[in-house]
Write a protein that holds these residues in place. Structure first.
Motif, PDB file in Angstrom:
ATOM      1  N   THR A  44     126.271  46.297   4.341  1.00 35.07           N
ATOM      2  CA  THR A  44     126.695  46.027   5.308  1.00 35.07           C
ATOM      3  C   THR A  44     128.037  46.960   5.585  1.00 35.07           C
ATOM      4  O   THR A  44     128.563  47.635   6.811  1.00 35.07           O
ATOM      5  N   PRO A  45     129.022  46.618   4.565  1.00 29.88           N
ATOM      6  CA  PRO A  45     130.490  47.525   4.766  1.00 29.88           C
ATOM      7  C   PRO A  45     130.276  49.097   4.864  1.00 29.88           C
ATOM      8  O   PRO A  45     130.889  49.585   5.312  1.00 29.88           O
ATOM      9  N   GLY A  61     123.860  59.832  17.148  1.00 33.68           N
ATOM     10  CA  GLY A  61     122.693  59.531  16.598  1.00 33.68           C
ATOM     11  C   GLY A  61     123.062  58.657  15.127  1.00 33.68           C
ATOM     12  O   GLY A  61     122.380  57.848  14.628  1.00 33.68           O
ATOM     13  N   GLU A  62     124.099  58.866  14.549  1.00 38.95           N
ATOM     14  CA  GLU A  62     124.639  58.276  13.214  1.00 38.95           C
ATOM     15  C   GLU A  62     124.711  56.915  13.588  1.00 38.95           C
ATOM     16  O   GLU A  62     124.477  55.976  12.957  1.00 38.95           O
ATOM     17  N   ALA A  63     125.635  56.829  14.723  1.00 39.00           N
ATOM     18  CA  ALA A  63     125.881  55.538  15.116  1.00 39.00           C
ATOM     19  C   ALA A  63     124.640  54.600  15.421  1.00 39.00           C
ATOM     20  O   ALA A  63     124.477  53.540  15.208  1.00 39.00           O
ATOM     21  N   ARG A  64     123.527  55.150  16.304  1.00 41.21           N
ATOM     22  CA  ARG A  64     122.456  54.439  16.708  1.00 41.21           C
ATOM     23  C   ARG A  64     121.696  54.178  15.432  1.00 41.21           C
ATOM     24  O   ARG A  64     121.409  52.925  15.337  1.00 41.21           O
ATOM     25  N   GLN A  65     121.570  54.931  14.760  1.00 37.63           N
ATOM     26  CA  GLN A  65     120.887  54.608  13.196  1.00 37.63           C
ATOM     27  C   GLN A  65     121.630  53.594  12.620  1.00 37.63           C
ATOM     28  O   GLN A  65     120.808  52.573  11.756  1.00 37.63           O
ATOM     29  N   SER A  66     122.932  53.667  12.409  1.00 41.40           N
ATOM     30  CA  SER A  66     123.458  52.898  11.394  1.00 41.40           C
ATOM     31  C   SER A  66     123.655  51.161  12.079  1.00 41.40           C
ATOM     32  O   SER A  66     123.328  50.062  11.555  1.00 41.40           O
ATOM     33  N   ALA A  67     123.597  51.219  13.486  1.00 42.10           N
ATOM     34  CA  ALA A  67     123.593  50.027  14.164  1.00 42.10           C
ATOM     35  C   ALA A  67     122.398  49.563  14.119  1.00 42.10           C
ATOM     36  O   ALA A  67     122.088  48.045  14.194  1.00 42.10           O
ATOM     37  N   HIS A  68     121.197  50.141  14.572  1.00 44.79           N
ATOM     38  CA  HIS A  68     119.925  49.887  14.061  1.00 44.79           C
ATOM     39  C   HIS A  68     119.477  48.941  12.736  1.00 44.79           C
ATOM     40  O   HIS A  68     119.015  47.863  12.672  1.00 44.79           O
ATOM     41  N   SER A  69     119.838  49.807  11.426  1.00 45.27           N
ATOM     42  CA  SER A  69     119.612  49.074  10.475  1.00 45.27           C
ATOM     43  C   SER A  69     120.482  47.899  10.209  1.00 45.27           C
ATOM     44  O   SER A  69     119.983  46.699   9.696  1.00 45.27           O
ATOM     45  N   LEU A  70     121.825  47.641  10.772  1.00 42.85           N
ATOM     46  CA  LEU A  70     122.444  46.732  10.759  1.00 42.85           C
ATOM     47  C   LEU A  70     121.869  45.655  11.476  1.00 42.85           C
ATOM     48  O   LEU A  70     121.674  44.166  11.068  1.00 42.85           O
ATOM     49  N   SER A  73     118.630  44.200   9.527  1.00 42.19           N
ATOM     50  CA  SER A  73     118.794  43.240   8.273  1.00 42.19           C
ATOM     51  C   SER A  73     119.272  41.883   8.764  1.00 42.19           C
ATOM     52  O   SER A  73     119.462  40.963   7.913  1.00 42.19           O
ATOM     53  N   SER A  74     120.295  41.983   9.711  1.00 47.60           N
ATOM     54  CA  SER A  74     120.975  40.799  10.046  1.00 47.60           C
ATOM     55  C   SER A  74     120.083  39.635  10.898  1.00 47.60           C
ATOM     56  O   SER A  74     120.097  38.661  10.194  1.00 47.60           O
ATOM     57  N   ALA A  75     119.200  40.457  11.622  1.00 50.21           N
ATOM     58  CA  ALA A  75     118.113  39.599  12.415  1.00 50.21           C
ATOM     59  C   ALA A  75     117.254  38.623  11.211  1.00 50.21           C
ATOM     60  O   ALA A  75     117.052  37.659  11.329  1.00 50.21           O
ATOM     61  N   MET A  76     116.925  39.545  10.202  1.00 50.77           N
ATOM     62  CA  MET A  76     116.029  38.985   9.146  1.00 50.77           C
ATOM     63  C   MET A  76     116.638  37.888   8.639  1.00 50.77           C
ATOM     64  O   MET A  76     116.346  36.842   8.046  1.00 50.77           O
ATOM     65  N   ALA A 107     134.766  43.362  17.143  1.00 48.50           N
ATOM     66  CA  ALA A 107     133.845  42.256  17.335  1.00 48.50           C
ATOM     67  C   ALA A 107     132.993  42.437  16.300  1.00 48.50           C
ATOM     68  O   ALA A 107     132.601  41.405  15.423  1.00 48.50           O
ATOM     69  N   LEU A 108     132.066  43.445  16.054  1.00 52.57           N
ATOM     70  CA  LEU A 108     131.062  43.474  15.109  1.00 52.57           C
ATOM     71  C   LEU A 108     131.638  43.263  13.546  1.00 52.57           C
ATOM     72  O   LEU A 108     130.960  42.897  13.045  1.00 52.57           O
ATOM     73  N   GLU A 109     132.845  44.028  13.613  1.00 56.64           N
ATOM     74  CA  GLU A 109     133.224  44.207  12.114  1.00 56.64           C
ATOM     75  C   GLU A 109     133.729  42.600  11.738  1.00 56.64           C
ATOM     76  O   GLU A 109     133.586  42.294  10.669  1.00 56.64           O
ATOM     77  N   HIS A 110     134.354  42.003  12.732  1.00 57.24           N
ATOM     78  CA  HIS A 110     134.783  40.438  12.597  1.00 57.24           C
ATOM     79  C   HIS A 110     133.532  39.923  12.119  1.00 57.24           C
ATOM     80  O   HIS A 110     133.583  38.907  11.156  1.00 57.24           O
ATOM     81  N   GLU A 111     132.433  39.916  12.792  1.00 51.37           N
ATOM     82  CA  GLU A 111     131.337  38.951  12.762  1.00 51.37           C
ATOM     83  C   GLU A 111     130.752  39.457  11.374  1.00 51.37           C
ATOM     84  O   GLU A 111     130.019  38.591  10.602  1.00 51.37           O
ATOM     85  N   CYS A 112     130.595  40.784  10.964  1.00 50.24           N
ATOM     86  CA  CYS A 112     130.082  41.042   9.715  1.00 50.24           C
ATOM     87  C   CYS A 112     131.151  40.572   8.615  1.00 50.24           C
ATOM     88  O   CYS A 112     130.454  40.151   7.524  1.00 50.24           O
ATOM     89  N   ASP A 113     132.179  40.445   8.694  1.00 47.51           N
ATOM     90  CA  ASP A 113     133.159  39.678   7.555  1.00 47.51           C
ATOM     91  C   ASP A 113     132.813  38.558   7.486  1.00 47.51           C
ATOM     92  O   ASP A 113     132.535  37.959   6.297  1.00 47.51           O
TER      93      ASP A 113
END
Length: 132
Positions: A44-45, A61-70, A73-76, A107-113
């Motif tokens: 996640t970090p 493309g990099e942003a989309r791919q990283s967001a998709h992976s996150l 994994s988060s939904a799972m 907001a995403l970083e905060h929720e990931c933390d």
């Protein structure tokens, strides 16, 4: 990471974790869940860093791919707020709207933390088990 102690019930859907564990082999569920948690805590970090770099360089493309992976994994793991925010970033990046995606980043970083703090609490207090 914030010193705020997250209320894990608000961050991680307990029923989603139970469902995940029920889908695993009961003899191995604890070990597999522990591995999933460790992977999430490690990746996640890194994914958040990749997102920030993608915004800085304009790489949709990099942003989309990283967001998709996150998101996946988060939904799972039942971390639905992170999954929702990741989905927003993924959609904005897909549309080439990196300014809008970047606006969701804080907001995403905060929720990931918060999610990582909860997973550490779960890990440190003993992983849940499912009764056969």
């Amino acid at each position: 990471m914030s010193s705020e102690r997250p209320c894990c019930e608000e961050v991680i859907d307990r029923q989603a974790v139970i469902s995940l564990l029920e889908d695993l082999d009961p003899q191995e569920s604890r070990e597999l869940f522990a591995r999933l948690v460790e992977i999430y805590l490690k990746e996640t970090p890194r994914r958040i860093k990749v997102l920030a770099e993608a915004f800085a360089t304009g790489s949709s493309g990099e942003a989309r791919q990283s967001a998709h992976s996150l998101k996946s994994s988060s939904a799972m793991l039942g971390i639905y707020k992170v999954a929702e925010l990741s989905h927003q970033v993924e959609q904005f990046a897909r549309d080439g709207a990196l300014a809008e995606a970047n606006a969701v980043q804080a907001a995403l970083e905060h929720e990931c933390d918060r999610a990582c703090a909860c997973l550490r609490l779960i890990r440190d207090s003993g992983f849940p088990t499912v009764n056969p």
